[in-house]
Structures are given as structure tokens and as C-alpha cells.
Design a protein around this motif. Structure first.
Motif, PDB file in Angstrom:
ATOM      1  N   GLY A   1       0.864  -1.178   0.031  1.00 23.16           N
ATOM      2  CA  GLY A   1      -0.101  -0.041   0.113  1.00 23.16           C
ATOM      3  C   GLY A   1       0.815   1.356   0.104  1.00 23.16           C
ATOM      4  N   LEU A   2       1.909   1.218  -0.721  1.00 20.79           N
ATOM      5  CA  LEU A   2       2.859   2.546  -0.692  1.00 20.79           C
ATOM      6  C   LEU A   2       2.890   2.922  -2.193  1.00 20.79           C
ATOM      7  CD1 LEU A   2       5.742   0.946   1.459  1.00 20.79           C
ATOM      8  CD2 LEU A   2       4.292   2.777   2.111  1.00 20.79           C
ATOM      9  N   PRO A   3       3.248   4.092  -2.240  1.00 23.46           N
ATOM     10  CA  PRO A   3       3.458   4.616  -3.677  1.00 23.46           C
ATOM     11  C   PRO A   3       4.282   3.803  -4.574  1.00 23.46           C
ATOM     12  CG  PRO A   3       3.765   6.253  -2.130  1.00 23.46           C
ATOM     13  CD  PRO A   3       3.739   5.132  -1.136  1.00 23.46           C
ATOM     14  N   CYS A   4       3.995   3.688  -5.784  1.00 21.20           N
ATOM     15  CA  CYS A   4       4.873   2.706  -6.821  1.00 21.20           C
ATOM     16  C   CYS A   4       5.769   3.561  -7.732  1.00 21.20           C
ATOM     17  CB  CYS A   4       3.788   1.982  -7.720  1.00 21.20           C
ATOM     18  SG  CYS A   4       2.910   0.829  -6.449  1.00 21.20           S
ATOM     19  N   ARG A   5       5.446   4.834  -7.931  1.00 18.91           N
ATOM     20  CA  ARG A   5       6.164   5.494  -8.856  1.00 18.91           C
ATOM     21  C   ARG A   5       7.327   6.638  -8.466  1.00 18.91           C
ATOM     22  NH1 ARG A   5       1.296   7.143 -13.108  1.00 18.91           N
ATOM     23  NH2 ARG A   5       0.709   4.770 -13.465  1.00 18.91           N
ATOM     24  N   GLY A   6       7.881   6.386  -7.289  1.00 22.24           N
ATOM     25  CA  GLY A   6       9.206   6.788  -6.905  1.00 22.24           C
ATOM     26  C   GLY A   6       8.920   8.166  -6.032  1.00 22.24           C
ATOM     27  N   GLN A   7       7.707   8.223  -5.585  1.00 25.39           N
ATOM     28  CA  GLN A   7       7.449   9.570  -4.693  1.00 25.39           C
ATOM     29  C   GLN A   7       7.836   9.326  -3.511  1.00 25.39           C
ATOM     30  OE1 GLN A   7       4.979   7.770  -6.291  1.00 25.39           O
ATOM     31  NE2 GLN A   7       3.355   9.136  -7.343  1.00 25.39           N
ATOM     32  N   ARG A   8       8.220  10.441  -2.774  1.00 24.02           N
ATOM     33  CA  ARG A   8       8.830  10.269  -1.379  1.00 24.02           C
ATOM     34  C   ARG A   8       7.776   9.722  -0.398  1.00 24.02           C
ATOM     35  NH1 ARG A   8      11.381  15.113   0.185  1.00 24.02           N
ATOM     36  NH2 ARG A   8      11.099  14.293   2.356  1.00 24.02           N
ATOM     37  N   THR A   9       8.230   9.257   0.395  1.00 15.72           N
ATOM     38  CA  THR A   9       7.290   8.620   1.381  1.00 15.72           C
ATOM     39  C   THR A   9       7.510   9.122   2.964  1.00 15.72           C
ATOM     40  OG1 THR A   9       8.756   6.577   2.064  1.00 15.72           O
ATOM     41  CG2 THR A   9       6.669   6.458   0.190  1.00 15.72           C
ATOM     42  N   LYS A  10       8.731   9.850   3.371  1.00 17.63           N
ATOM     43  CA  LYS A  10       9.047  10.405   4.675  1.00 17.63           C
ATOM     44  C   LYS A  10       7.838  11.378   4.933  1.00 17.63           C
ATOM     45  CE  LYS A  10      12.323  12.476   7.440  1.00 17.63           C
ATOM     46  NZ  LYS A  10      13.821  12.847   7.446  1.00 17.63           N
ATOM     47  N   THR A  11       7.517  12.127   3.728  1.00 16.35           N
ATOM     48  CA  THR A  11       6.253  13.097   4.222  1.00 16.35           C
ATOM     49  C   THR A  11       5.262  13.031   2.823  1.00 16.35           C
ATOM     50  OG1 THR A  11       7.321  14.691   3.072  1.00 16.35           O
ATOM     51  CG2 THR A  11       7.435  14.817   5.410  1.00 16.35           C
ATOM     52  N   ASN A  12       4.200  13.441   2.598  1.00 15.80           N
ATOM     53  CA  ASN A  12       3.373  13.564   1.548  1.00 15.80           C
ATOM     54  C   ASN A  12       3.059  12.314   1.077  1.00 15.80           C
ATOM     55  OD1 ASN A  12       3.960  16.229   1.756  1.00 15.80           O
ATOM     56  ND2 ASN A  12       5.550  16.270   0.287  1.00 15.80           N
ATOM     57  N   ALA A  13       3.067  10.933   1.764  1.00 16.02           N
ATOM     58  CA  ALA A  13       2.170   9.847   1.257  1.00 16.02           C
ATOM     59  C   ALA A  13       0.925   9.649   2.020  1.00 16.02           C
ATOM     60  CB  ALA A  13       3.204   8.887   1.297  1.00 16.02           C
ATOM     61  N   LYS A  14       0.362  10.357   2.432  1.00 17.01           N
ATOM     62  CA  LYS A  14      -0.790  10.308   3.484  1.00 17.01           C
ATOM     63  C   LYS A  14      -2.064   9.556   2.574  1.00 17.01           C
ATOM     64  CE  LYS A  14       0.631  12.043   7.008  1.00 17.01           C
ATOM     65  NZ  LYS A  14       1.851  11.337   7.285  1.00 17.01           N
ATOM     66  N   THR A  15      -2.098   9.845   1.461  1.00 11.93           N
ATOM     67  CA  THR A  15      -3.266   9.264   0.507  1.00 11.93           C
ATOM     68  C   THR A  15      -2.864   7.843   0.456  1.00 11.93           C
ATOM     69  OG1 THR A  15      -3.484  11.382  -0.612  1.00 11.93           O
ATOM     70  CG2 THR A  15      -4.305   9.444  -1.471  1.00 11.93           C
ATOM     71  N   ARG A  16      -1.769   7.414   0.061  1.00 10.08           N
ATOM     72  CA  ARG A  16      -1.521   6.125  -0.327  1.00 10.08           C
ATOM     73  C   ARG A  16      -1.273   5.240   1.190  1.00 10.08           C
ATOM     74  NH1 ARG A  16      -2.454   2.357  -3.280  1.00 10.08           N
ATOM     75  NH2 ARG A  16      -0.781   0.950  -3.938  1.00 10.08           N
ATOM     76  N   LYS A  17      -0.557   5.932   2.151  1.00  7.75           N
ATOM     77  CA  LYS A  17      -0.282   4.848   3.267  1.00  7.75           C
ATOM     78  C   LYS A  17      -1.330   5.202   4.437  1.00  7.75           C
ATOM     79  CE  LYS A  17       3.870   6.047   5.124  1.00  7.75           C
ATOM     80  NZ  LYS A  17       4.953   6.748   5.715  1.00  7.75           N
ATOM     81  N   GLY A  18      -2.205   6.164   4.202  1.00  4.13           N
ATOM     82  CA  GLY A  18      -3.131   6.265   5.209  1.00  4.13           C
ATOM     83  C   GLY A  18      -2.798   6.745   6.496  1.00  4.13           C
ATOM     84  N   ASN A  19      -3.962   7.333   7.375  1.00  4.42           N
ATOM     85  CA  ASN A  19      -3.403   8.064   8.608  1.00  4.42           C
ATOM     86  C   ASN A  19      -2.976   7.125   9.476  1.00  4.42           C
ATOM     87  OD1 ASN A  19      -4.093  10.542   7.838  1.00  4.42           O
ATOM     88  ND2 ASN A  19      -6.283  10.387   8.644  1.00  4.42           N
TER      89      ASN A  19
END
Length: 129
Positions: free
Chosen positions: A95-113
Motif C-alpha cells: 500500500g505504498l506509492p509505486c512511482r518513486g514518490q517520497r514517503t517520509k512526508t506527503n504519502a498520506k493518501t496511499r499510506k493512510g493515517n
């Protein structure tokens, strides 16, 4: 409210915007469909005649994959990626972004709260209620 491809499109909107409610039809495709069917894009969806609706539906069925077929194809592609164990498949599975986006911040939509670690530790601590 006209029904195209199994979807109720809003009748009060212009045809070029109403067609976008069909999964797989975006701005460019909506304009292309209306141009090919010789329908005025600024015409309201409620004002479309049965002949125009029939022409639009036939054109879409002949030239594009939309709605259920498109959803099925996309889900099969994702399942294939997961089954072969590719990087993208693993990211889909987690359930993480697949296209190289950063996940330390700004991945709330994909990761959920997520809950903070302190609240998780307090909730699972033995003897605490």
C-alpha cells in the motif's frame, strides 16, 4: 439523467464534462468522442437526442475500453505484478506509492493515517487499560 455505458451521467452539465463520469474517459477522449459523433460539446447531457446517445455509446464501445473492462484489466495487471514479485508489485501489496514518490512526508493518501508510535505502544502495553 442519461445513462451511458452503465453510468448515470449528470444531465445538467455540458456533454464534454458529463462524459468524464465514465471510467476511462478523460477530457481529451470526451472531446474526441463528441467530435467524431458530430455532437455539440456545449450541449447539455439532458438535451442529447436518442440518436446522439446511441452514436456516442457505439463509438465508445468500438474504440475504447471503459468501465468494467478497464477496471478488470487494471486489477489483473496489478495482480500480475504482485504474483511475479516485482518491485512495483511489492509496493502495491504494502500500500505504498509505486512511482518513486517520497514517503517520509506527503504519502498520506496511499499510506493512510498512521497512529504515532507512542499511542500504539500505550495501547499494546501489558496490564494497561
Amino acid at each position: 439523467m442519461p445513462r451511458l455505458m452503465g453510468v448515470d451521467i449528470p444531465g445538467k452539465k455540458h456533454a464534454r464534462f458529463a462524459l468524464r463520469y465514465i471510467h476511462g474517459i478523460g477530457p481529451k477522449r470526451a472531446d474526441d468522442v463528441l467530435a467524431a459523433c458530430k455532437v455539440d460539446p456545449s450541449k447539455k447531457a439532458d438535451d442529447l437526442t436518442q440518436d446522439e446517445i446511441h452514436a456516442i455509446v457505439t463509438f465508445i464501445q468500438d474504440h475504447y475500453r471503459v468501465e468494467g473492462d478497464l477496471r478488470r484489466e487494471v486489477s489483473q495487471n496489478v495482480r500480475r505484478l504482485i504474483s511475479i514479485g516485482s518491485y512495483r508489485g511489492l509496493r502495491h501489496k504494502k500500500g505504498l506509492p509505486c512511482r518513486g514518490q517520497r514517503t517520509k512526508t506527503n504519502a498520506k493518501t496511499r499510506k493512510g493515517n498512521r497512529k504515532s508510535t507512542a499511542s500504539v505502544l500505550r495501547a499494546t502495553a501489558p496490564g494497561k487499560k
